[in-house]
Write a protein that holds these residues in place. Structure first.
Motif, PDB file in Angstrom:
ATOM      1  N   ALA A 198      -2.902  -2.808  -2.325  1.00  0.00           N
ATOM      2  CA  ALA A 198      -2.984  -4.023  -3.116  1.00  0.00           C
ATOM      3  C   ALA A 198      -4.262  -4.763  -2.734  1.00  0.00           C
ATOM      4  O   ALA A 198      -4.779  -4.600  -1.619  1.00  0.00           O
ATOM      5  CB  ALA A 198      -1.764  -4.905  -2.829  1.00  0.00           C
ATOM      6  N   ASP A 199      -4.763  -5.582  -3.648  1.00  0.00           N
ATOM      7  CA  ASP A 199      -5.996  -6.316  -3.372  1.00  0.00           C
ATOM      8  C   ASP A 199      -5.876  -7.160  -2.105  1.00  0.00           C
ATOM      9  O   ASP A 199      -6.835  -7.299  -1.341  1.00  0.00           O
ATOM     10  CB  ASP A 199      -6.345  -7.213  -4.563  1.00  0.00           C
ATOM     11  CG  ASP A 199      -6.850  -6.431  -5.754  1.00  0.00           C
ATOM     12  OD1 ASP A 199      -6.873  -6.986  -6.866  1.00  0.00           O
ATOM     13  OD2 ASP A 199      -7.214  -5.242  -5.584  1.00  0.00           O
ATOM     14  N   SER A 200      -4.693  -7.709  -1.873  1.00  0.00           N
ATOM     15  CA  SER A 200      -4.497  -8.573  -0.704  1.00  0.00           C
ATOM     16  C   SER A 200      -4.590  -7.808   0.608  1.00  0.00           C
ATOM     17  O   SER A 200      -4.781  -8.404   1.669  1.00  0.00           O
ATOM     18  CB  SER A 200      -3.136  -9.261  -0.793  1.00  0.00           C
ATOM     19  OG  SER A 200      -2.097  -8.289  -0.848  1.00  0.00           O
ATOM     20  N   ALA A 201      -4.444  -6.485   0.537  1.00  0.00           N
ATOM     21  CA  ALA A 201      -4.447  -5.656   1.747  1.00  0.00           C
ATOM     22  C   ALA A 201      -5.771  -4.943   1.994  1.00  0.00           C
ATOM     23  O   ALA A 201      -6.040  -4.520   3.120  1.00  0.00           O
ATOM     24  CB  ALA A 201      -3.326  -4.622   1.655  1.00  0.00           C
ATOM     25  N   LYS A 202      -6.570  -4.819   0.978  1.00  0.00           N
ATOM     26  CA  LYS A 202      -7.812  -4.060   1.102  1.00  0.00           C
ATOM     27  C   LYS A 202      -8.725  -4.650   2.171  1.00  0.00           C
ATOM     28  O   LYS A 202      -8.951  -5.846   2.203  1.00  0.00           O
ATOM     29  CB  LYS A 202      -8.541  -4.035  -0.239  1.00  0.00           C
ATOM     30  CG  LYS A 202      -7.892  -3.160  -1.284  1.00  0.00           C
ATOM     31  CD  LYS A 202      -8.635  -3.217  -2.608  1.00  0.00           C
ATOM     32  CE  LYS A 202      -7.940  -2.405  -3.670  1.00  0.00           C
ATOM     33  NZ  LYS A 202      -8.599  -2.531  -4.997  1.00  0.00           N
ATOM     34  N   GLY A 203      -9.213  -3.785   3.038  1.00  0.00           N
ATOM     35  CA  GLY A 203     -10.125  -4.209   4.088  1.00  0.00           C
ATOM     36  C   GLY A 203      -9.463  -4.782   5.314  1.00  0.00           C
ATOM     37  O   GLY A 203     -10.122  -4.979   6.337  1.00  0.00           O
ATOM     38  N   GLY A 254       0.823  -1.194   0.000  1.00  0.00           N
ATOM     39  CA  GLY A 254       0.000   0.000   0.000  1.00  0.00           C
ATOM     40  C   GLY A 254       0.856   1.242   0.000  1.00  0.00           C
ATOM     41  O   GLY A 254       2.070   1.182   0.207  1.00  0.00           O
ATOM     42  N   ALA A 255       0.221   2.378  -0.263  1.00  0.00           N
ATOM     43  CA  ALA A 255       0.925   3.657  -0.306  1.00  0.00           C
ATOM     44  C   ALA A 255       0.031   4.752   0.251  1.00  0.00           C
ATOM     45  O   ALA A 255      -1.199   4.619   0.292  1.00  0.00           O
ATOM     46  CB  ALA A 255       1.347   3.997  -1.737  1.00  0.00           C
ATOM     47  N   ILE A 256       0.680   5.836   0.670  1.00  0.00           N
ATOM     48  CA  ILE A 256      -0.050   7.001   1.182  1.00  0.00           C
ATOM     49  C   ILE A 256       0.583   8.245   0.581  1.00  0.00           C
ATOM     50  O   ILE A 256       1.808   8.324   0.435  1.00  0.00           O
ATOM     51  CB  ILE A 256      -0.033   7.022   2.728  1.00  0.00           C
ATOM     52  CG1 ILE A 256      -0.935   8.125   3.273  1.00  0.00           C
ATOM     53  CG2 ILE A 256       1.390   7.128   3.273  1.00  0.00           C
ATOM     54  CD1 ILE A 256      -1.224   7.992   4.768  1.00  0.00           C
ATOM     55  N   GLN A 315      -1.102  -0.564   9.818  1.00  0.00           N
ATOM     56  CA  GLN A 315      -1.907  -1.372  10.719  1.00  0.00           C
ATOM     57  C   GLN A 315      -2.300  -2.658  10.002  1.00  0.00           C
ATOM     58  O   GLN A 315      -2.912  -2.604   8.927  1.00  0.00           O
ATOM     59  CB  GLN A 315      -3.160  -0.606  11.151  1.00  0.00           C
ATOM     60  CG  GLN A 315      -4.077  -1.374  12.070  1.00  0.00           C
ATOM     61  CD  GLN A 315      -3.469  -1.620  13.451  1.00  0.00           C
ATOM     62  OE1 GLN A 315      -2.832  -0.744  14.012  1.00  0.00           O
ATOM     63  NE2 GLN A 315      -3.678  -2.822  13.973  1.00  0.00           N
ATOM     64  N   LEU A 316      -1.927  -3.781  10.586  1.00  0.00           N
ATOM     65  CA  LEU A 316      -2.209  -5.088   9.997  1.00  0.00           C
ATOM     66  C   LEU A 316      -3.249  -5.789  10.855  1.00  0.00           C
ATOM     67  O   LEU A 316      -3.003  -6.073  12.025  1.00  0.00           O
ATOM     68  CB  LEU A 316      -0.924  -5.931   9.956  1.00  0.00           C
ATOM     69  CG  LEU A 316       0.293  -5.320   9.259  1.00  0.00           C
ATOM     70  CD1 LEU A 316       1.521  -6.197   9.490  1.00  0.00           C
ATOM     71  CD2 LEU A 316       0.039  -5.157   7.779  1.00  0.00           C
ATOM     72  N   ASN A 317      -4.406  -6.064  10.274  1.00  0.00           N
ATOM     73  CA  ASN A 317      -5.495  -6.739  10.983  1.00  0.00           C
ATOM     74  C   ASN A 317      -5.849  -8.042  10.278  1.00  0.00           C
ATOM     75  O   ASN A 317      -5.530  -8.236   9.109  1.00  0.00           O
ATOM     76  CB  ASN A 317      -6.727  -5.843  11.052  1.00  0.00           C
ATOM     77  CG  ASN A 317      -6.485  -4.560  11.810  1.00  0.00           C
ATOM     78  OD1 ASN A 317      -5.771  -4.533  12.815  1.00  0.00           O
ATOM     79  ND2 ASN A 317      -7.077  -3.475  11.342  1.00  0.00           N
ATOM     80  N   SER A 318      -6.510  -8.922  11.005  1.00  0.00           N
ATOM     81  CA  SER A 318      -6.970 -10.206  10.443  1.00  0.00           C
ATOM     82  C   SER A 318      -5.839 -10.908   9.703  1.00  0.00           C
ATOM     83  O   SER A 318      -6.000 -11.370   8.570  1.00  0.00           O
ATOM     84  CB  SER A 318      -8.150  -9.967   9.502  1.00  0.00           C
ATOM     85  OG  SER A 318      -9.218  -9.339  10.178  1.00  0.00           O
TER      86      SER A 318
END
Length: 127
Positions: free
Chosen positions: A61-66, A49-51, A82-85
């Motif tokens: 990235a799709d793997s990170a969305k949500g 991801g980027a900001i 922040q890494l969740n689930s």
């Protein structure tokens, strides 16, 4: 001297959370978009991801969305992931990177366009 120092990695069970930190120094942080990438053993480094420079836009990235969220504090020259689930497939070394620019974060997803890189922090997710 430019430095990007990641921290916050560790061992976590599947379904758990971690917060990664990337402290920047040696350059004008607010002039740079920031990205997170990861590299699992035997695999190529991939975009997470980027900001944007202001924090006004993010792109994943799709793997990170949500599941993952990037934020930044320009007063502290720090970017967060922040890494969740978390899943075992998220096991990797996570790297932050800086790329000078003022466009939307969706512009900054390729490895080669980043100017500076950190040394990485290990995230291990057990099943």
């Amino acid at each position: 001297q430019v430095q990007l120092v990641e921290s916050g990695g560790g061992l976590v069970q599947a379904g758990g959370s971690l917060r990664l930190f990337c402290a920047a120094s040696g350059f004008t942080f607010i002039n740079y978009a920031m990205g997170w990438f990861r590299q699992a053993p035997g695999k190529e480094r991939e975009f997470v991801g980027a900001i944007s420079w202001s924090g006004g836009s993010t792109y994943y990235a799709d793997s990170a969305k949500g599941r993952f969220a990037i934020s930044r504090d320009n007063a502290k020259n720090t970017v967060y992931l922040q890494l969740n689930s978390l899943e075992p497939g998220d096991t990797a070394v996570y790297y932050c990177a800086a790329r000078r620019g003022y466009s939307s974060a969706s512009r900054y997803y390729t490895i080669n366009e980043y100017d500076y890189w950190g040394q990485g922090t290990q995230v291990t997710v057990s099943s």
